[in-house]
Design an enzyme around this catalytic site. Structure first.
Site, PDB file in Angstrom:
ATOM      1  N   LYS A   9       0.825  -1.212   0.000  1.00 29.71           N
ATOM      2  CA  LYS A   9       0.000   0.000   0.000  1.00 29.71           C
ATOM      3  C   LYS A   9       0.862   1.266   0.000  1.00 29.71           C
ATOM      4  O   LYS A   9       2.085   1.195   0.182  1.00 29.71           O
ATOM      5  CB  LYS A   9      -0.923  -0.037   1.228  1.00 29.71           C
ATOM      6  CG  LYS A   9      -1.932  -1.195   1.217  1.00 29.71           C
ATOM      7  CD  LYS A   9      -2.865  -1.104   2.432  1.00 29.71           C
ATOM      8  CE  LYS A   9      -3.855  -2.244   2.487  1.00 29.71           C
ATOM      9  NZ  LYS A   9      -4.800  -2.092   3.626  1.00 29.71           N
ATOM     10  N   TYR A  49     -12.456  -2.697  -3.305  1.00 36.96           N
ATOM     11  CA  TYR A  49     -12.958  -2.628  -1.928  1.00 36.96           C
ATOM     12  C   TYR A  49     -14.488  -2.597  -1.868  1.00 36.96           C
ATOM     13  O   TYR A  49     -15.050  -2.057  -0.912  1.00 36.96           O
ATOM     14  CB  TYR A  49     -12.365  -1.411  -1.216  1.00 36.96           C
ATOM     15  CG  TYR A  49     -10.934  -1.621  -0.728  1.00 36.96           C
ATOM     16  CD1 TYR A  49     -10.596  -2.708   0.089  1.00 36.96           C
ATOM     17  CD2 TYR A  49      -9.918  -0.720  -1.046  1.00 36.96           C
ATOM     18  CE1 TYR A  49      -9.302  -2.897   0.556  1.00 36.96           C
ATOM     19  CE2 TYR A  49      -8.611  -0.907  -0.579  1.00 36.96           C
ATOM     20  CZ  TYR A  49      -8.317  -1.998   0.222  1.00 36.96           C
ATOM     21  OH  TYR A  49      -7.032  -2.187   0.689  1.00 36.96           O
ATOM     22  N   ASN A 112      -1.751   0.044   7.132  1.00 36.50           N
ATOM     23  CA  ASN A 112      -1.243  -1.259   7.585  1.00 36.50           C
ATOM     24  C   ASN A 112      -0.446  -1.982   6.508  1.00 36.50           C
ATOM     25  O   ASN A 112      -0.311  -3.190   6.523  1.00 36.50           O
ATOM     26  CB  ASN A 112      -2.382  -2.112   8.138  1.00 36.50           C
ATOM     27  CG  ASN A 112      -3.480  -2.317   7.119  1.00 36.50           C
ATOM     28  OD1 ASN A 112      -3.334  -1.935   5.956  1.00 36.50           O
ATOM     29  ND2 ASN A 112      -4.564  -2.926   7.521  1.00 36.50           N
ATOM     30  N   HIS A 115      -2.068  -5.383   1.598  1.00 37.41           N
ATOM     31  CA  HIS A 115      -3.343  -6.074   1.392  1.00 37.41           C
ATOM     32  C   HIS A 115      -3.047  -7.488   0.930  1.00 37.41           C
ATOM     33  O   HIS A 115      -2.143  -7.708   0.135  1.00 37.41           O
ATOM     34  CB  HIS A 115      -4.179  -5.377   0.310  1.00 37.41           C
ATOM     35  CG  HIS A 115      -5.336  -6.222  -0.156  1.00 37.41           C
ATOM     36  ND1 HIS A 115      -6.563  -6.213   0.482  1.00 37.41           N
ATOM     37  CD2 HIS A 115      -5.435  -7.132  -1.159  1.00 37.41           C
ATOM     38  CE1 HIS A 115      -7.358  -7.089  -0.128  1.00 37.41           C
ATOM     39  NE2 HIS A 115      -6.703  -7.663  -1.123  1.00 37.41           N
ATOM     40  N   GLU A 126      -9.735 -10.725  -7.287  1.00 40.40           N
ATOM     41  CA  GLU A 126      -8.800  -9.608  -7.172  1.00 40.40           C
ATOM     42  C   GLU A 126      -7.648  -9.733  -8.182  1.00 40.40           C
ATOM     43  O   GLU A 126      -7.208  -8.732  -8.753  1.00 40.40           O
ATOM     44  CB  GLU A 126      -8.257  -9.523  -5.739  1.00 40.40           C
ATOM     45  CG  GLU A 126      -9.358  -9.160  -4.740  1.00 40.40           C
ATOM     46  CD  GLU A 126      -8.895  -9.225  -3.287  1.00 40.40           C
ATOM     47  OE1 GLU A 126      -7.715  -9.559  -3.040  1.00 40.40           O
ATOM     48  OE2 GLU A 126      -9.719  -8.939  -2.400  1.00 40.40           O
TER      49      GLU A 126
HETATM   50  P1  IDP Z   1      -7.734  -6.623   5.885  1.00 40.88           P
HETATM   51  O1  IDP Z   1      -6.893  -5.673   5.049  1.00 40.88           O
HETATM   52  O2  IDP Z   1      -6.945  -7.122   7.075  1.00 40.88           O
HETATM   53  O3  IDP Z   1      -8.383  -7.714   5.087  1.00 40.88           O
HETATM   54  P2  IDP Z   1     -10.350  -5.357   6.014  1.00 40.88           P
HETATM   55  O4  IDP Z   1     -11.288  -5.512   7.157  1.00 40.88           O
HETATM   56  O5  IDP Z   1     -10.686  -6.092   4.749  1.00 40.88           O
HETATM   57  O6  IDP Z   1      -8.882  -5.737   6.538  1.00 40.88           O
HETATM   58  O7  IDP Z   1     -10.237  -3.813   5.710  1.00 40.88           O
HETATM   59  C1  IDP Z   1      -9.625  -3.347   4.528  1.00 40.88           C
HETATM   60  C2  IDP Z   1      -8.708  -2.208   4.885  1.00 40.88           C
HETATM   61  O8  IDP Z   1      -9.474  -1.103   5.359  1.00 40.88           O
HETATM   62  C3  IDP Z   1      -7.725  -2.494   6.026  1.00 40.88           C
HETATM   63  O9  IDP Z   1      -6.571  -3.184   5.594  1.00 40.88           O
HETATM   64  C4  IDP Z   1      -7.422  -1.114   6.531  1.00 40.88           C
HETATM   65  O10 IDP Z   1      -6.483  -0.456   5.676  1.00 40.88           O
HETATM   66  C5  IDP Z   1      -8.776  -0.434   6.397  1.00 40.88           C
HETATM   67  N1  IDP Z   1      -9.588  -0.528   7.622  1.00 40.88           N
HETATM   68  C6  IDP Z   1     -10.235  -1.622   8.083  1.00 40.88           C
HETATM   69  N2  IDP Z   1     -10.876  -1.352   9.230  1.00 40.88           N
HETATM   70  C7  IDP Z   1     -10.659  -0.061   9.491  1.00 40.88           C
HETATM   71  C8  IDP Z   1     -11.095   0.829  10.542  1.00 40.88           C
HETATM   72  O11 IDP Z   1     -11.815   0.454  11.474  1.00 40.88           O
HETATM   73  N3  IDP Z   1     -10.641   2.117  10.466  1.00 40.88           N
HETATM   74  C9  IDP Z   1      -9.845   2.564   9.435  1.00 40.88           C
HETATM   75  N4  IDP Z   1      -9.422   1.769   8.438  1.00 40.88           N
HETATM   76  C10 IDP Z   1      -9.826   0.479   8.462  1.00 40.88           C
HETATM   77 MG    MG Z   2      -9.848  -7.590   3.588  1.00 39.53          MG
END
Ligand code: IDP
Ligand code: MG
Length: 152
Positions: A9, A49, A112, A115, A126
């Site tokens: 990312k 997304y 984070n 992905h 994807e």
């Molecule tokens: P993942 O990347 O671990 O699969 P997902 O729940 O699919 O997590 O969420 C997609 C992305 O959205 C996350 O990697 C993160 O960058 C962002 N995200 C998820 N939950 C939150 C939140 O509660 N606050 C802000 N960003 C979030």
């Molecule tokens: Mg996810």
């Protein structure tokens, strides 16, 4: 043998962590079968997304993922989808276990670093969003004979 989609990312690109993140997957024995640096536009971001539409963090997520080029990778190996998720760690950096990519390098809920597809079905969907068939290279490596045992 599975193939999964990884996205390094914008924070990984900006912080100069692409190489160290790729190392984790190479160290595990995964084969990189596709790789490119791209700028995700809002249309591609919303398709990728789609499951998060309507969530409070959705707009911020789209702004983040489109803010800078990202590196997309197609990564192949035994149990690649689930194992890549384990190498990444939990979504939120401060909750992710040390030793995982997010646990070691992220201390954020949204920034984070990486992905990874969350299921075989997501990986198929994807990978098709980000790679054409001729951008996936199925080459052989001698070392693969030493990464999985015949009775695994
Ligand atoms: P993942 O990347 O671990 O699969 P997902 O729940 O699919 O997590 O969420 C997609 C992305 O959205 C996350 O990697 C993160 O960058 C962002 N995200 C998820 N939950 C939150 C939140 O509660 N606050 C802000 N960003 C979030
Ligand atoms: Mg996810």
């Amino acid at each position: 043998m599975e193939t999964t989609l990884l996205i390094l990312k914008p924070d990984a690109v900006q912080r100069g962590l692409m190489g160290r993140i790729i190392f984790r997957f190479e160290d595990k024995g995964f084969r990189i079968v596709g790789a490119k640096l791209i700028r995700i536009d809002s249309d591609l971001a919303s398709r990728h997304y789609a499951e998060h539409v309507g969530k409070p963090f959705y707009d911020g997520l789209i702004a983040f993922i489109t803010s800078c080029p990202v590196m997309v990778l197609a990564v192949r190996g035994t149990n690649a989808v689930a194992t890549a998720r384990k190498l990444m760690g939990k979504t939120t950096g401060w909750e992710a276990e040390p030793g995982t990519i997010r646990g070691d390098f992220s201390n954020s809920r949204s920034f984070n670093l990486v992905h990874g597809s969350d299921s075989a079905e997501s990986a198929q969907r994807e990978l098709a969003l980000f790679f054409s068939a001729d951008e996936i290279h199925d080459y052989a490596r001698d070392v693969d004979a030493w990464l999985t045992a015949p009775d695994d």
